[in-house]
Design a protein around this motif. Structure first.
Motif, PDB file in Angstrom:
ATOM      1  N   GLN A  86      -2.549  -2.551   6.969  1.00 36.82           N
ATOM      2  CA  GLN A  86      -3.213  -1.624   7.878  1.00 36.82           C
ATOM      3  C   GLN A  86      -3.333  -2.221   9.271  1.00 36.82           C
ATOM      4  OE1 GLN A  86      -4.029   1.429   7.714  1.00 36.82           O
ATOM      5  NE2 GLN A  86      -4.491   2.065   5.621  1.00 36.82           N
ATOM      6  N   ASP A 128       0.456   5.871   0.120  1.00 38.41           N
ATOM      7  CA  ASP A 128      -0.409   7.023   0.401  1.00 38.41           C
ATOM      8  C   ASP A 128      -1.464   6.710   1.460  1.00 38.41           C
ATOM      9  OD1 ASP A 128       0.842   8.969  -1.017  1.00 38.41           O
ATOM     10  OD2 ASP A 128      -0.405   8.789  -2.799  1.00 38.41           O
ATOM     11  N   ALA A 129      -1.111   5.817   2.378  1.00 35.43           N
ATOM     12  CA  ALA A 129      -1.901   5.681   3.599  1.00 35.43           C
ATOM     13  C   ALA A 129      -1.435   6.764   4.567  1.00 35.43           C
ATOM     14  CB  ALA A 129      -1.700   4.299   4.210  1.00 35.43           C
ATOM     15  N   HIS A 130      -2.307   7.208   5.447  1.00 39.91           N
ATOM     16  CA  HIS A 130      -1.969   8.280   6.384  1.00 39.91           C
ATOM     17  C   HIS A 130      -2.363   7.877   7.806  1.00 39.91           C
ATOM     18  CE1 HIS A 130      -2.125  10.380   2.508  1.00 39.91           C
ATOM     19  NE2 HIS A 130      -1.288  11.247   3.046  1.00 39.91           N
ATOM     20  N   ILE A 145       0.838  -1.200   0.000  1.00 42.99           N
ATOM     21  CA  ILE A 145       0.000   0.000   0.000  1.00 42.99           C
ATOM     22  C   ILE A 145       0.874   1.252   0.000  1.00 42.99           C
ATOM     23  CG2 ILE A 145      -1.887  -1.178   1.182  1.00 42.99           C
ATOM     24  CD1 ILE A 145      -1.052   0.273   3.773  1.00 42.99           C
ATOM     25  N   SER A 155      -5.098  -6.008   3.354  1.00 42.94           N
ATOM     26  CA  SER A 155      -5.676  -5.565   4.622  1.00 42.94           C
ATOM     27  C   SER A 155      -4.703  -5.727   5.784  1.00 42.94           C
ATOM     28  CB  SER A 155      -6.962  -6.342   4.917  1.00 42.94           C
ATOM     29  OG  SER A 155      -6.688  -7.733   5.056  1.00 42.94           O
ATOM     30  N   GLN A 205       4.234   4.341   2.792  1.00 40.20           N
ATOM     31  CA  GLN A 205       4.324   3.290   1.782  1.00 40.20           C
ATOM     32  C   GLN A 205       4.852   2.043   2.483  1.00 40.20           C
ATOM     33  OE1 GLN A 205       5.761   3.988  -2.310  1.00 40.20           O
ATOM     34  NE2 GLN A 205       7.236   2.319  -1.981  1.00 40.20           N
ATOM     35  N   ARG A 258       2.734  10.074   5.808  1.00 40.86           N
ATOM     36  CA  ARG A 258       2.283   9.447   4.563  1.00 40.86           C
ATOM     37  C   ARG A 258       3.103   8.170   4.402  1.00 40.86           C
ATOM     38  NH1 ARG A 258       3.924  12.907   1.407  1.00 40.86           N
ATOM     39  NH2 ARG A 258       5.491  11.816   0.167  1.00 40.86           N
TER      40      ARG A 258
END
Length: 263
Positions: free
Chosen positions: A62, A22-24, A20, A59, A44, A42
Motif C-alpha cells: 500500500q 482486491d485493494a482499490h 495483496i 503494509s 492485485q 481493483r
C-alpha cells in the motif's frame, strides 16, 4: 518490536506470489486524445518470497501504491512501481494487475447520438530483477454476432446475440503498446456489428441489418481477430477468447487461442 515476518522458515518452500488483492485505488489512464481518464482500479500486487523467509511485509504494498495513484500511469510508471517493490520487499520478482472500467465514446451510425461504452480493462506488469518489464494490456470488447447457419436455414431473419472478445496483448521491448481505444476498435470490427449504449430507431434498423449482412460463427470472429493481431507492429504475444451469449440455447458458444508472435 520483534519482526516475525522476517524470521527464517525451515520448510524449504519458495512462494511464487504473495501480497495483496482486491485493494482499490483511483488511477489516471492515458486516453487516445492525449488526455487522461480517471478510473477506479481493483488491484492485485505480489512479490516472489524466497524459501528462507516466513513472510513478506504487507503494509509496504500500500505504501508503494499510494503515490502512483495520484499521477498518470502507463508502462514506464508500472516499471518504476515494480522496481520499487523489488527493492523495498527484497524480492527477485514482482507483479501487479490493475483492473478497471474504461469508457470509450460511441457515435450512433445514423442519428449521430453520442454515448459512453464501458470496457473491462487491465494493466498487468511483471518484472524480475535485472530484466525489462513485461507489460500486458487486457480489454474485453462487446459486440453483436449473427449466426450464419440460422441465416441460411431460416425464412424470417436469423438469431443474433451479444458477444464478448477478451483480448490480452504484449509487445516486444522497444515497441509501445497499442492504446485501449485502438485495440477495442480492432476487435469490434471483427464481429457482426458494434454495440452502442444509445440507439434511436433509425440506428437500430441500421445495426440489425449490418449484423444480418455480416454473419459470423464464434470461430470466424476468433480467426479474424487472430489475423488482425498478427499484423500489429511489434506484437510479441496475444491471447483471444470469444464468447457468444446464445439467444436460442441455454449455453454459450466459445473459442480461444493464444500465440507467441516473436520471442
Amino acid at each position: 518490536m520483534r519482526d516475525v515476518q522476517s524470521q527464517a522458515d525451515a520448510r524449504g518452500i519458495a512462494i511464487q506470489h504473495v501480497g495483496i488483492r482486491d485493494a482499490h485505488l483511483p488511477f489516471l489512464i492515458k486516453t487516445k486524445d492525449g488526455g487522461y481518464q480517471s478510473v477506479l482500479a481493483r488491484i492485485q500486487f505480489t512479490v516472489e518470497l524466497p524459501a528462507a523467509f516466513k513472510g513478506t511485509h504487507m503494509s509496504r504494498f500500500q505504501e508503494i501504491l499510494l503515490p502512483w495513484s495520484k499521477q498518470p500511469i502507463a508502462e514506464p510508471e508500472m516499471d518504476a512501481m515494480l522496481s520499487e517493490a523489488l527493492a523495498k520487499l527484497d524480492a527477485q520478482a514482482a507483479e501487479v494487475t490493475l483492473a478497471f472500467k474504461y469508457f470509450v465514446e460511441k457515435t450512433a451510425p445514423v442519428s449521430g447520438g453520442r454515448s459512453l461504452l464501458d470496457l473491462d480493462c487491465s494493466f498487468t506488469g511483471r518484472k524480475r530483477a535485472g530484466e525489462p518489464l513485461a507489460f500486458t494490456l487486457g480489454v474485453d470488447v462487446p459486440f453483436t454476432s449473427l449466426c450464419p447457419c440460422s441465416k441460411e436455414i431460416s425464412d424470417y431473419g436469423a438469431h443474433n446475440q451479444r458477444s464478448v472478445c477478451r483480448v490480452r496483448v504484449r509487445f516486444g521491448e522497444g515497441h509501445d503498446c497499442i492504446l485501449i481505444e485502438d485495440l477495442a476498435a480492432l476487435v469490434e470490427a471483427n464481429g457482426s456489428a458494434p454495440i452502442y449504449p444509445l440507439l434511436k430507431r433509425v440506428d437500430e434498423k441500421y445495426v440489425t441489418e449490418q449484423a444480418y449482412d455480416h454473419p459470423k460463427f464464434v470461430e470466424d470472429i476468433l480467426r479474424d481477430n487472430v489475423l488482425a493481431l498478427r499484423r500489429l507492429d511489434g506484437i510479441a504475444w496475444f491471447s483471444v477468447a470469444c464468447e457468444n451469449f446464445e439467444s436460442i440455447h441455454n449455453h454459450n458458444a466459445f473459442a480461444a487461442h493464444e500465440e507467441t508472435v516473436c520471442p
